[in-house]
Structure formats: structure tokens, C-alpha cells
Design an enzyme around this catalytic site. Structure first.
Site, PDB file in Angstrom:
ATOM      1  N   LYS A 175      46.987  39.114  39.091  1.00  0.00           N
ATOM      2  CA  LYS A 175      46.329  38.189  40.014  1.00  0.00           C
ATOM      3  C   LYS A 175      46.310  36.792  39.398  1.00  0.00           C
ATOM      4  O   LYS A 175      45.713  36.577  38.345  1.00  0.00           O
ATOM      5  CB  LYS A 175      44.905  38.666  40.312  1.00  0.00           C
ATOM      6  CG  LYS A 175      44.869  40.041  40.963  1.00  0.00           C
ATOM      7  CD  LYS A 175      43.468  40.503  41.266  1.00  0.00           C
ATOM      8  CE  LYS A 175      42.642  40.722  40.023  1.00  0.00           C
ATOM      9  NZ  LYS A 175      41.368  41.434  40.302  1.00  0.00           N
ATOM     10  N   GLY A 210      37.769  40.057  43.294  1.00  0.00           N
ATOM     11  CA  GLY A 210      38.540  41.110  42.642  1.00  0.00           C
ATOM     12  C   GLY A 210      38.176  42.498  43.130  1.00  0.00           C
ATOM     13  O   GLY A 210      39.054  43.332  43.389  1.00  0.00           O
ATOM     14  N   CYS A 211      36.880  42.757  43.263  1.00  0.00           N
ATOM     15  CA  CYS A 211      36.419  44.050  43.779  1.00  0.00           C
ATOM     16  C   CYS A 211      36.953  44.277  45.188  1.00  0.00           C
ATOM     17  O   CYS A 211      37.409  45.369  45.537  1.00  0.00           O
ATOM     18  CB  CYS A 211      34.899  44.088  43.814  1.00  0.00           C
ATOM     19  SG  CYS A 211      34.085  43.774  42.242  1.00  0.00           S
TER      20      CYS A 211
END
Length: 264
Positions: A175, A210-211
Site C-alpha cells: 500500500k 487499512g482495516c
């Protein structure tokens, strides 16, 4: 009535509701799946940061997991905050015995820079957890923490991906959200490569990104999508959630997990 695809999140609780288990379950619902949870840790957390966290005993994590998987079953699993080496190894062992794709988000620090993983657990992530991952989704800070590879430009993402793949996940999604310019992510299994690019939104309220991305990938995998298609669909969902992120409290607000409902 037929039950929707079932997705299990194994992660920490965010009392502020923007990340962790809370973000995972919101994402899973928004994407048409049934979300279930194994809580690994409890955090005292708000828009300003993490004020404290308490890991659950390994037996509590194991029993939650077995309770869900043995009765209800799962079609994808997502992991997040695991806090300690013992919990990392416990979850890795559970994933190895589960016939479902696993999306591993190797959470090391919070959005505010607060540590959420003991330094002693890093080797367990490398040697136990990453080898059982269908897709690993580290950000650039987590890549550096796990591999020592520092990425400062888009050109360095391939080297980062190779370093993570060396630990055994089938796919890795590097990412690149911390780089300047467009929001660029690199997905690869070492031979096939996909560059996912989206415009960067001028919005500081990105807590839970992110989660949310890892949970969205797991939801798409549970619906039968291939890894490249699941990641592309998840990226689209998260980009919209970031664009709709809103202020909450005095610090960094969350992405909007329900943005598609509001557009409708």
C-alpha cells in the site's frame, strides 16, 4: 432465506469505532456479507490516538475462533491487530487449519503512530503468519518494520513486494498511501503484477483505511472473486470511503464505511 457469504475478522476493538473490529464489521455489511468477529485486544482509542490496550489471553482468542468456525463456518478470514507473539502464533495455527482464504493486515502501529504490536512478535509475523496468508496487505511503515526495506518512491514498491513475498504469502499488496501523488498500490504474487491507482483525496479523515481495505478484500474473496478482482473492488470501495471521511472528535476522523448507502 440463503445466508450471505460469511467473513471472520480476527482483530482488536477500536472504542472510537473507526478502525479495528468495528471498521471490519461495517465494511463487511456494506459489501453484502455476514461479518463475524474474534476479539484479540481491547483498546482505549479515540480520534486523538490510542490511550491504552489490553490483549486477550490466547485461549480466549482460540475459543472464539473455534466457536464460530466449527459451527457457522467461514468463506474468508481477515486478521488485524494481534498484539503479541503468542497471539500471532495462535492465530497462524488456526488459519493453517482453516479451508478459507486469509487476508493478513500486519498491523504494527496505529494511524497516530501508537505501537499495536510488541517488537518481540515481529519474527512470529514473518515466520508463522505471513506463510499462511492468501494476501498480505502491509503499508510502507509495516514493510520497513518487517523487512527493513524503506520505500520512498513508487519505483521501490517492487523491491518491497519481493521482500514480503520471501516470507511466503501467496500474494502481497504493497500500500503506497504514504507516498506523494496518486494513491498507488502494487499487487503481485511474484509473477503476475497489478498496479492500482486512484486520485488522492484532500481529506485528513482517514482513520481505519487499512482495516477497511483488508476487510473489503476478504469480503470480495468470500463472494468468490479472484484475488486481483477482489483487490480492485476493495480499492474502489476504500477510495470512496476516504473521499467521504468525516470529522469526529478533535483529531483524525474515520473513513465513511456507509458512503454507498448515502449516495443511493
Amino acid at each position: 432465506m440463503t445466508a450471505p457469504p460469511r467473513v471472520l475478522t480476527v482483530a482488536g476493538s477500536d472504542s472510537g469505532g473507526g478502525a479495528g473490529i468495528q471498521a471490519d464489521l461495517k465494511t463487511m455489511l456494506a459489501l453484502g456479507t455476514h461479518g463475524m468477529s474474534v476479539v484479540t485486544a481491547v483498546t482505549a482509542q479515540n480520534s486523538l490516538g490510542v490511550q491504552g490496550f489490553w490483549a486477550l489471553p490466547a485461549q480466549a482468542v482460540r475459543d472464539q475462533y473455534r466457536s464460530v468456525v466449527d459451527d457457522i463456518g467461514v468463506q474468508a478470514v481477515k486478521t488485524g491487530m494481534l498484539a503479541s507473539a503468542e497471539l500471532v502464533e495462535t492465530v497462524a495455527d488456526l488459519l493453517a487449519g482453516t479451508d478459507a482464504p486469509a487476508v493478513v493486515d500486519p498491523v504494527g502501529v496505529s494511524k497516530h503512530g501508537d505501537s499495536l504490536l510488541a517488537a518481540s512478535a515481529l519474527d512470529s509475523v514473518r515466520t508463522k503468519l505471513l506463510p499462511v496468508a492468501t494476501v498480505a496487505t502491509p503499508n510502507l511503515d509495516e514493510v520497513a518494520q518487517l523487512t527493513g526495506v524503506e520505500v520512498t518512491s513508487e519505483d521501490g514498491m517492487r523491491r518491497a513486494a519481493a521482500a514480503v513475498l520471501a516470507y511466503g504469502p501467496k500474494w502481497v499488496l504493497i500500500k503506497g498511501g504514504h507516498l506523494r501523488g496518486d494513491a498507488v498500490d502494487l499487487l503481485t504474487d511474484g509473477s503476475e503484477e497489478h498496479v492500482l491507482r486512484a486520485p488522492r483525496h484532500d481529506n485528513r479523515h482517514t482513520h481505519g483505511t487499512g482495516c477497511t481495505l483488508a476487510s473489503a478484500i476478504a469480503a470480495q474473496l468470500a463472494k468468490g472473486q479472484s484475488v486481483p478482482r477482489a483487490v480492485a473492488a476493495a480499492k474502489e470501495y476504500v477510495t470512496g470511503a476516504i473521499a467521504a471521511g468525516f470529522a469526529l472528535g478533535g483529531g483524525i476522523g474515520p473513513v465513511d464505511h456507509g458512503w454507498r448507502f448515502r449516495e443511493a
